[in-house]
Design an enzyme around this catalytic site. Sequence first.
Site, PDB file in Angstrom:
ATOM      1  N   LYS A  54     -11.471 -37.925 -49.886  1.00 24.11           N
ATOM      2  CA  LYS A  54     -11.489 -37.052 -51.069  1.00 24.11           C
ATOM      3  C   LYS A  54     -10.145 -36.337 -51.226  1.00 24.11           C
ATOM      4  O   LYS A  54      -9.642 -36.186 -52.336  1.00 24.11           O
ATOM      5  CB  LYS A  54     -12.641 -36.039 -50.960  1.00 24.11           C
ATOM      6  CG  LYS A  54     -14.008 -36.682 -51.199  1.00 24.11           C
ATOM      7  CD  LYS A  54     -15.165 -35.839 -50.704  1.00 24.11           C
ATOM      8  CE  LYS A  54     -16.457 -36.662 -50.723  1.00 24.11           C
ATOM      9  NZ  LYS A  54     -17.567 -36.051 -50.018  1.00 24.11           N
ATOM     10  N   GLN A  98     -19.964 -30.530 -47.521  1.00 24.68           N
ATOM     11  CA  GLN A  98     -20.186 -31.874 -46.977  1.00 24.68           C
ATOM     12  C   GLN A  98     -21.484 -31.924 -46.172  1.00 24.68           C
ATOM     13  O   GLN A  98     -21.759 -31.044 -45.353  1.00 24.68           O
ATOM     14  CB  GLN A  98     -18.973 -32.262 -46.095  1.00 24.68           C
ATOM     15  CG  GLN A  98     -18.956 -33.702 -45.654  1.00 24.68           C
ATOM     16  CD  GLN A  98     -18.805 -34.711 -46.800  1.00 24.68           C
ATOM     17  OE1 GLN A  98     -18.200 -34.440 -47.824  1.00 24.68           O
ATOM     18  NE2 GLN A  98     -19.393 -35.885 -46.626  1.00 24.68           N
ATOM     19  N   ASP A 121     -21.215 -32.205 -56.840  1.00 23.33           N
ATOM     20  CA  ASP A 121     -22.038 -33.232 -56.193  1.00 23.33           C
ATOM     21  C   ASP A 121     -23.280 -33.576 -57.013  1.00 23.33           C
ATOM     22  O   ASP A 121     -23.912 -34.604 -56.780  1.00 23.33           O
ATOM     23  CB  ASP A 121     -22.530 -32.713 -54.831  1.00 23.33           C
ATOM     24  CG  ASP A 121     -21.690 -33.232 -53.676  1.00 23.33           C
ATOM     25  OD1 ASP A 121     -21.231 -34.380 -53.758  1.00 23.33           O
ATOM     26  OD2 ASP A 121     -21.510 -32.483 -52.704  1.00 23.33           O
TER      27      ASP A 121
HETATM   28  N1  GUN Z   1     -22.429 -36.849 -47.288  1.00 20.78           N
HETATM   29  C1  GUN Z   1     -22.508 -38.173 -47.563  1.00 20.78           C
HETATM   30  N2  GUN Z   1     -22.288 -38.390 -48.884  1.00 20.78           N
HETATM   31  C2  GUN Z   1     -22.073 -37.176 -49.448  1.00 20.78           C
HETATM   32  C3  GUN Z   1     -21.797 -36.742 -50.778  1.00 20.78           C
HETATM   33  O1  GUN Z   1     -21.715 -37.531 -51.730  1.00 20.78           O
HETATM   34  N3  GUN Z   1     -21.631 -35.402 -50.938  1.00 20.78           N
HETATM   35  C4  GUN Z   1     -21.739 -34.512 -49.906  1.00 20.78           C
HETATM   36  N4  GUN Z   1     -21.580 -33.215 -50.179  1.00 20.78           N
HETATM   37  N5  GUN Z   1     -22.012 -34.883 -48.663  1.00 20.78           N
HETATM   38  C5  GUN Z   1     -22.169 -36.200 -48.438  1.00 20.78           C
END
Ligand code: GUN
Length: 285
Positions: A54, A98, A121
């Site tokens: 990211k 996350q 998200d």
């Molecule tokens: N953990 C695995 N995929 C994701 C996601 O798309 N967003 C977040 N916040 N955590 C994750």
Amino acid sequence: MLKKIIDGKKISKKLQEKICLEVKKKIKFGNRPPGIAVILVGNDSSSKIYIREKQIACKKVGFVLKCWKLQENTKEEKILNLINKLNKDLEIDGILVQLPLPKHINTNNILCAISYKKDIDGFHPYNIGKLCQKNPNIRACTPKGIITLLKKYKINTCGLNAVIIGDSNIVGKPMSMELLMYGCTTTITHKFTKNLKKHTKNADLLIVAIGKPNFIKKSWVKKKSIIFDVGINRMKNGKIIGDVNFKSVYKKISYITPVPGGVGPMTVTSLLENTMLIYNKNYKI
Ligand code: GUN
């Protein structure tokens, strides 16, 4: 051969180039760049890799990404206080915590604390609720990325039997709502599902998100079906493989996403798109 492969990497690159141009234009007109706040709690190795991806993408398109790395034993209250502060921060458009979080933290409390207006998200109950009403606001990134790919490849989903393996809040559930919105007859299967193969063999569209390397083989899929492989499994030799045995199913199906280079890049791109959408609500030029 390549006609069958849904190239998420290529589509993602094009979409990110578009976002990059848009950001440049905003800055030229005197606006600040879009800003994302990422919170990582603990030492989950996959989470660290996802955050790195990211960070790279944000840098590429000109977003500012601020990252808070908190210790495994951080108290829930401390995270909630940080989220409250970020909710009010005028330079932050999107907040991402996350997942998974350490066991002592209530994930629902955390996701609800993020303002639904900054929920890049798409996990806040408001945004999930809007999707259930077929009136989406901010949409969860992996399912949104898959829908973008279906559209880019001009695949008509109306009336298809869609089967999703995995009922997570991150992929399975929002994916089912997306596919319902796009006219599919949708089934979510999970660890208690009886005779899973019966379901997968009937799937015109199969979405696999279980984290089991090479789980789906030729005898499990329907002829000419469309397969999205959400699995990202890191093997001991460092290789990344999906939940679907690509070689085994390839001749039988009509479309498939590779791993890596399929769904993964689209998840990151959807996150950038979500941030841009929020930013544009805040800044109109
Ligand atoms: N953990 C695995 N995929 C994701 C996601 O798309 N967003 C977040 N916040 N955590 C994750």
